[in-house]
Design a protein around this motif. Sequence first.
Motif, PDB file in Angstrom:
ATOM      1  N   LEU A   6      87.266  55.449  87.408  1.00 57.26           N
ATOM      2  CA  LEU A   6      87.793  54.580  86.368  1.00 57.26           C
ATOM      3  C   LEU A   6      88.452  55.437  85.305  1.00 57.26           C
ATOM      4  O   LEU A   6      87.849  56.382  84.791  1.00 57.26           O
ATOM      5  N   LEU A   7      89.699  55.112  84.965  1.00 57.40           N
ATOM      6  CA  LEU A   7      90.423  55.840  83.931  1.00 57.40           C
ATOM      7  C   LEU A   7      90.236  55.130  82.599  1.00 57.40           C
ATOM      8  O   LEU A   7      90.569  53.959  82.455  1.00 57.40           O
ATOM      9  N   LEU A   8      89.660  55.846  81.638  1.00 56.84           N
ATOM     10  CA  LEU A   8      89.470  55.337  80.279  1.00 56.84           C
ATOM     11  C   LEU A   8      90.436  56.058  79.359  1.00 56.84           C
ATOM     12  O   LEU A   8      90.458  57.290  79.321  1.00 56.84           O
ATOM     13  N   LEU A   9      91.245  55.311  78.605  1.00 60.03           N
ATOM     14  CA  LEU A   9      92.222  55.896  77.696  1.00 60.03           C
ATOM     15  C   LEU A   9      91.903  55.467  76.272  1.00 60.03           C
ATOM     16  O   LEU A   9      91.815  54.276  75.981  1.00 60.03           O
ATOM     17  N   MET A  24      91.844  50.608  85.027  1.00 56.79           N
ATOM     18  CA  MET A  24      92.569  51.238  86.136  1.00 56.79           C
ATOM     19  C   MET A  24      91.592  52.029  86.990  1.00 56.79           C
ATOM     20  O   MET A  24      90.946  52.956  86.505  1.00 56.79           O
ATOM     21  N   HIS A  25      91.485  51.652  88.251  1.00 61.19           N
ATOM     22  CA  HIS A  25      90.567  52.300  89.186  1.00 61.19           C
ATOM     23  C   HIS A  25      91.371  53.041  90.251  1.00 61.19           C
ATOM     24  O   HIS A  25      92.355  52.497  90.773  1.00 61.19           O
ATOM     25  N   PHE A  26      90.930  54.264  90.586  1.00 59.08           N
ATOM     26  CA  PHE A  26      91.632  55.088  91.567  1.00 59.08           C
ATOM     27  C   PHE A  26      90.669  55.554  92.642  1.00 59.08           C
ATOM     28  O   PHE A  26      89.506  55.824  92.374  1.00 59.08           O
ATOM     29  N   ARG A  27      91.175  55.673  93.865  1.00 64.07           N
ATOM     30  CA  ARG A  27      90.343  56.099  94.989  1.00 64.07           C
ATOM     31  C   ARG A  27      89.937  57.566  94.893  1.00 64.07           C
ATOM     32  O   ARG A  27      88.847  57.934  95.314  1.00 64.07           O
ATOM     33  N   THR A  28      90.836  58.405  94.364  1.00 62.69           N
ATOM     34  CA  THR A  28      90.531  59.839  94.315  1.00 62.69           C
ATOM     35  C   THR A  28      90.558  60.342  92.875  1.00 62.69           C
ATOM     36  O   THR A  28      91.299  59.833  92.031  1.00 62.69           O
ATOM     37  N   LEU A  29      89.772  61.378  92.632  1.00 65.27           N
ATOM     38  CA  LEU A  29      89.742  62.002  91.314  1.00 65.27           C
ATOM     39  C   LEU A  29      91.090  62.660  90.999  1.00 65.27           C
ATOM     40  O   LEU A  29      91.547  62.637  89.857  1.00 65.27           O
ATOM     41  N   GLN A  30      91.740  63.224  92.005  1.00 69.53           N
ATOM     42  CA  GLN A  30      93.025  63.874  91.790  1.00 69.53           C
ATOM     43  C   GLN A  30      94.069  62.878  91.283  1.00 69.53           C
ATOM     44  O   GLN A  30      94.827  63.179  90.358  1.00 69.53           O
TER      45      GLN A  30
END
Length: 70
Positions: A6-9, A24-30
């Motif tokens: 989860l991206l926190l801004l 915003m959720h992403f499958r990979t940390l990269q």
Amino acid sequence: MAHVFLLLLYLGVGQDRVLVSGDMHFRTLQTCNWHAEALVRRWGYVANPADFAVAYCVPRLVDVTKVPVY
């Protein structure tokens, strides 16, 4: 269910810091880190502390049928 990032801004500093995006959720940390780096980048001279941005990628367990994952 799957573990994603989860991206926190946040914008601002100290007690004036405000979460402006937390969905915003992403499958990979990269991938999450790439977007985080792009979002906190600033051009020119930043004199106003309210313009200061910080982003974090944190692991979360989500239901991928209910949450969009990029």
